[in-house]
Structure formats: C-alpha cells, structure tokens
Design a protein around this motif. Structure first.
Motif, PDB file in Angstrom:
ATOM      1  N   TYR A 194       0.829  -1.205   0.000  1.00 52.57           N
ATOM      2  CA  TYR A 194       0.000   0.000   0.000  1.00 52.57           C
ATOM      3  C   TYR A 194       0.868   1.262   0.000  1.00 52.57           C
ATOM      4  CZ  TYR A 194      -3.344   3.502   1.538  1.00 52.57           C
ATOM      5  OH  TYR A 194      -4.104   4.635   1.624  1.00 52.57           O
ATOM      6  N   TRP A 195       1.831   1.340   0.913  1.00 50.35           N
ATOM      7  CA  TRP A 195       2.632   2.557   1.045  1.00 50.35           C
ATOM      8  C   TRP A 195       3.626   2.718  -0.096  1.00 50.35           C
ATOM      9  CZ3 TRP A 195       0.791   6.415   3.394  1.00 50.35           C
ATOM     10  CH2 TRP A 195      -0.075   6.227   4.467  1.00 50.35           C
ATOM     11  N   LEU A 196       4.139   1.638  -0.646  1.00 52.14           N
ATOM     12  CA  LEU A 196       5.000   1.764  -1.821  1.00 52.14           C
ATOM     13  C   LEU A 196       4.214   2.335  -2.996  1.00 52.14           C
ATOM     14  CD1 LEU A 196       7.228  -1.442  -1.741  1.00 52.14           C
ATOM     15  CD2 LEU A 196       7.918   0.917  -1.334  1.00 52.14           C
ATOM     16  N   ARG A 197       2.961   1.935  -3.118  1.00 53.30           N
ATOM     17  CA  ARG A 197       2.100   2.495  -4.164  1.00 53.30           C
ATOM     18  C   ARG A 197       1.922   3.998  -3.996  1.00 53.30           C
ATOM     19  NH1 ARG A 197      -0.377  -0.568  -7.795  1.00 53.30           N
ATOM     20  NH2 ARG A 197      -0.822  -2.647  -7.076  1.00 53.30           N
ATOM     21  N   GLN A 198       1.750   4.454  -2.746  1.00 57.09           N
ATOM     22  CA  GLN A 198       1.557   5.882  -2.494  1.00 57.09           C
ATOM     23  C   GLN A 198       2.824   6.662  -2.850  1.00 57.09           C
ATOM     24  OE1 GLN A 198      -1.684   6.233  -1.969  1.00 57.09           O
ATOM     25  NE2 GLN A 198      -1.652   4.027  -1.694  1.00 57.09           N
ATOM     26  N   ILE A 199       3.982   6.086  -2.532  1.00 60.25           N
ATOM     27  CA  ILE A 199       5.252   6.740  -2.866  1.00 60.25           C
ATOM     28  C   ILE A 199       5.419   6.838  -4.383  1.00 60.25           C
ATOM     29  CG2 ILE A 199       7.759   6.452  -2.764  1.00 60.25           C
ATOM     30  CD1 ILE A 199       7.267   5.171   0.059  1.00 60.25           C
ATOM     31  N   ILE A 200       5.100   5.758  -5.079  1.00 64.79           N
ATOM     32  CA  ILE A 200       5.172   5.761  -6.547  1.00 64.79           C
ATOM     33  C   ILE A 200       4.215   6.803  -7.121  1.00 64.79           C
ATOM     34  CG2 ILE A 200       4.653   4.397  -8.620  1.00 64.79           C
ATOM     35  CD1 ILE A 200       5.694   1.943  -7.045  1.00 64.79           C
ATOM     36  N   ALA A 201       3.024   6.925  -6.538  1.00 69.19           N
ATOM     37  CA  ALA A 201       2.034   7.887  -7.030  1.00 69.19           C
ATOM     38  C   ALA A 201       2.544   9.317  -6.908  1.00 69.19           C
ATOM     39  CB  ALA A 201       0.725   7.728  -6.262  1.00 69.19           C
ATOM     40  N   VAL A 202       3.164   9.660  -5.791  1.00 74.64           N
ATOM     41  CA  VAL A 202       3.686  11.018  -5.612  1.00 74.64           C
ATOM     42  C   VAL A 202       4.821  11.287  -6.598  1.00 74.64           C
ATOM     43  CG1 VAL A 202       4.920  12.540  -4.016  1.00 74.64           C
ATOM     44  CG2 VAL A 202       2.970  11.219  -3.204  1.00 74.64           C
ATOM     45  N   MET A 234      -6.549   2.354  -5.956  1.00 68.76           N
ATOM     46  CA  MET A 234      -7.433   3.508  -6.150  1.00 68.76           C
ATOM     47  C   MET A 234      -6.984   4.713  -5.333  1.00 68.76           C
ATOM     48  SD  MET A 234      -9.278   2.762  -8.592  1.00 68.76           S
ATOM     49  CE  MET A 234     -10.272   4.213  -8.652  1.00 68.76           C
ATOM     50  N   THR A 235      -6.508   4.496  -4.108  1.00 68.31           N
ATOM     51  CA  THR A 235      -6.024   5.637  -3.326  1.00 68.31           C
ATOM     52  C   THR A 235      -4.745   6.206  -3.936  1.00 68.31           C
ATOM     53  OG1 THR A 235      -4.936   4.105  -1.805  1.00 68.31           O
ATOM     54  CG2 THR A 235      -7.076   4.959  -1.141  1.00 68.31           C
ATOM     55  N   SER A 236      -3.894   5.340  -4.475  1.00 69.17           N
ATOM     56  CA  SER A 236      -2.684   5.850  -5.127  1.00 69.17           C
ATOM     57  C   SER A 236      -3.036   6.589  -6.411  1.00 69.17           C
ATOM     58  CB  SER A 236      -1.684   4.727  -5.401  1.00 69.17           C
ATOM     59  OG  SER A 236      -2.097   3.907  -6.447  1.00 69.17           O
TER      60      SER A 236
END
Length: 127
Positions: free
Chosen positions: A44-52, A107-109
């Motif tokens: 989950y958090w790796l996805r958020q980092i990739i998204a940013v 979806m959140t990312s």
C-alpha cells in the motif's frame, strides 16, 4: 507446529533473535513476513510513494490526458508486480492471488497521483 509459527521461528533465527523493522524487510530481497497485513501495508505505502513521484514527474514534464493516466496505471501495477513476484518472491496465493496484490491500494494511489499531477501541472504550466 504450524506453518506461520515455523516461519516466525526461522525469521528470528536468521536475524539472530532480533525483530527486523518492516521497512528494512521491505527493501531486502526474499524477506520473511510474519503477518499478512504487514506485507500488504508495505504494498500500500510503496504504491503511495510511486504515485507522488510519478505525479511530480508528469506535472513537470507536461504530460496530458489519456497517455498520462494509462502510463501511470501500467507503471504502478508493473513495478509492484515485479516487486512482489521477483524481488520478494512471496506466494501470491497466500495473499489471495496475484490480482489481490496488484490492486491493493491502487485507487487511493490513483487519486493521490491525480492530485499531485494537477497541482504540479497547474503551478508550472499556467497560461
């Protein structure tokens, strides 16, 4: 002895009896994950980092439209697939299959990516 308790024991023996942090396991290949949720949190958090990161790049590089969205989806899913299948080499069936791991936090990312992309694009490329 159950499979999960055997894995925990092996993990402690490998690490000299010291509990390893989640992030150090996330960046070490073939780590042993004691808890299922711990690995899902890393995904989950790796996805958020990739998204940013991709949102900033897409905003600075003035990418627009379908090309930006499609390339984000492909890169995001592809990087995480390679991460859990090749780098970590986890048993996908233990986490509900490849599709479950691929869509974990997607979806959140995606929403975060859109917000960052729009902010950077608007700030740098105003008319």
């Amino acid at each position: 002895m159950t499979s999960s308790s055997k894995r925990k024991e092996e993990s402690l023996l490998q690490n000299g009896g010291v509990k390893v942090s989640t992030w150090s396991k996330a960046f070490s290949s073939n780590a042993v994950w004691e808890e299922k949720d711990e690995f899902l949190d890393v995904i989950y958090w790796l996805r958020q980092i990739i998204a940013v990161i991709l949102g900033v790049i897409w905003g600075v590089a003035p990418l627009k439209g379908f090309l930006g969205i499609a390339s984000f989806c492909i890169i995001n899913a592809g990087v995480l697939y390679v991460y859990f299948s090749s780098f970590q080499q986890v048993d996908e069936e233990e986490y509900g299959g490849t599709w479950e791991l691929t869509k974990e936090g997607f979806m959140t990312s995606f929403a975060l990516f859109l917000v960052v992309w729009i902010i950077f694009y608007t700030a740098l490329h105003f008319d």
